[in-house]
Design a protein around this motif. Structure first.
Motif, short mmCIF file in Angstrom:
data_model
loop_
_atom_site.label_atom_id
_atom_site.label_comp_id
_atom_site.label_asym_id
_atom_site.label_seq_id
_atom_site.Cartn_x
_atom_site.Cartn_y
_atom_site.Cartn_z
N MET A 1 0.84 -1.19 0.00
CA MET A 1 0.00 0.00 0.00
C MET A 1 0.88 1.25 0.00
N MET A 2 0.51 2.19 -0.82
CA MET A 2 1.23 3.47 -0.92
C MET A 2 0.83 4.36 0.26
N ILE A 3 1.81 4.94 0.90
CA ILE A 3 1.54 5.86 2.00
C ILE A 3 1.64 7.28 1.46
N ASN A 4 0.57 8.06 1.65
CA ASN A 4 0.61 9.47 1.30
C ASN A 4 -0.28 10.23 2.28
N THR A 5 -0.27 11.52 2.19
CA THR A 5 -1.02 12.35 3.12
C THR A 5 -2.51 12.01 3.08
N THR A 6 -3.05 11.84 1.89
CA THR A 6 -4.48 11.54 1.75
C THR A 6 -4.83 10.23 2.45
N THR A 7 -3.99 9.23 2.30
CA THR A 7 -4.21 7.94 2.95
C THR A 7 -4.21 8.10 4.46
N LEU A 8 -3.25 8.84 4.98
CA LEU A 8 -3.16 9.03 6.42
C LEU A 8 -4.35 9.81 6.96
N LEU A 9 -4.78 10.84 6.24
CA LEU A 9 -5.91 11.64 6.68
C LEU A 9 -7.20 10.83 6.74
N ALA A 10 -7.32 9.81 5.91
CA ALA A 10 -8.53 8.99 5.87
C ALA A 10 -8.56 7.91 6.97
N LYS A 11 -7.43 7.70 7.62
CA LYS A 11 -7.35 6.65 8.63
C LYS A 11 -7.71 7.16 10.02
N LYS A 12 -7.97 6.22 10.91
CA LYS A 12 -8.26 6.51 12.32
C LYS A 12 -7.24 5.75 13.16
N LEU A 25 9.68 3.61 7.73
CA LEU A 25 9.68 5.00 8.18
C LEU A 25 9.90 6.02 7.06
N PRO A 26 10.83 5.83 6.14
CA PRO A 26 11.02 6.85 5.09
C PRO A 26 9.75 7.18 4.31
N ALA A 27 8.93 6.19 4.01
CA ALA A 27 7.68 6.44 3.28
C ALA A 27 6.72 7.28 4.13
N TYR A 28 6.67 7.01 5.41
CA TYR A 28 5.79 7.78 6.30
C TYR A 28 6.29 9.21 6.46
N ALA A 31 5.39 11.30 3.52
CA ALA A 31 3.98 11.68 3.50
C ALA A 31 3.65 12.77 4.52
N THR A 32 4.58 13.04 5.42
CA THR A 32 4.37 14.06 6.47
C THR A 32 5.58 14.98 6.53
N PRO A 33 5.73 15.85 5.54
CA PRO A 33 6.91 16.72 5.46
C PRO A 33 7.09 17.57 6.72
N GLY A 34 8.35 17.70 7.12
CA GLY A 34 8.68 18.54 8.26
C GLY A 34 8.77 17.78 9.57
N TRP A 35 8.21 16.59 9.61
CA TRP A 35 8.31 15.77 10.81
C TRP A 35 9.65 15.03 10.77
#
Length: 117
Positions: A1-12, A25-28, A31-35
């Motif tokens: 599964m591809m990790i991106n901001t949209t995917t993370l925003l849709a999860k709980k 971790l690099p993929a995550y 998807a969350t720049p600046g962290w």
């Protein structure tokens, strides 16, 4: 599964006792720049014009943090807020980084981008 901001925003966030594999971790982080990783947690500093904006941001993220049941450490100063997410239940209670940390990071970023950038 591809990790991106949209995917993370849709999860709980869900209760977990499993930390993310270091190789994931690099993929995550992509998807969350600046962290950034700081030991067993992820961290980001948000900058504001004044104390009022800093507190307004904290109030704005409070509902999301509560709804996700994933509470970060906050360091609050006059014009910045440092947010540190980790998952206390992973690694036999020693803490570490789980997908929940990145889900909440993405949601906090979305609030910042919508109201404070």
């Amino acid at each position: 599964m591809m990790i991106n901001t949209t995917t993370l925003l849709a999860k709980k966030s869900v209760h977990t006792e499993t930390a993310l594999d270091v190789s994931a971790l690099p993929a995550y982080f992509a998807a969350t720049p600046g962290w950034a990783q700081d030991g067993p947690r992820i961290v980001k500093t948000f900058h504001f014009k004044n104390y009022y904006e800093t507190l307004a941001f904290i109030n704005a993220i409070a509902y999301v943090i509560h709804a996700e049941d994933h509470h970060p450490e906050l360091v609050v100063t006059y014009n910045r807020c440092i947010i540190k997410f980790d998952t206390h239940t992973v690694n036999d209670g020693k803490g570490g980084i789980s997908e929940n940390d990145f889900i909440c990071a993405a949601k906090v970023d979305a609030i910042f981008q919508q109201s404070f950038s």
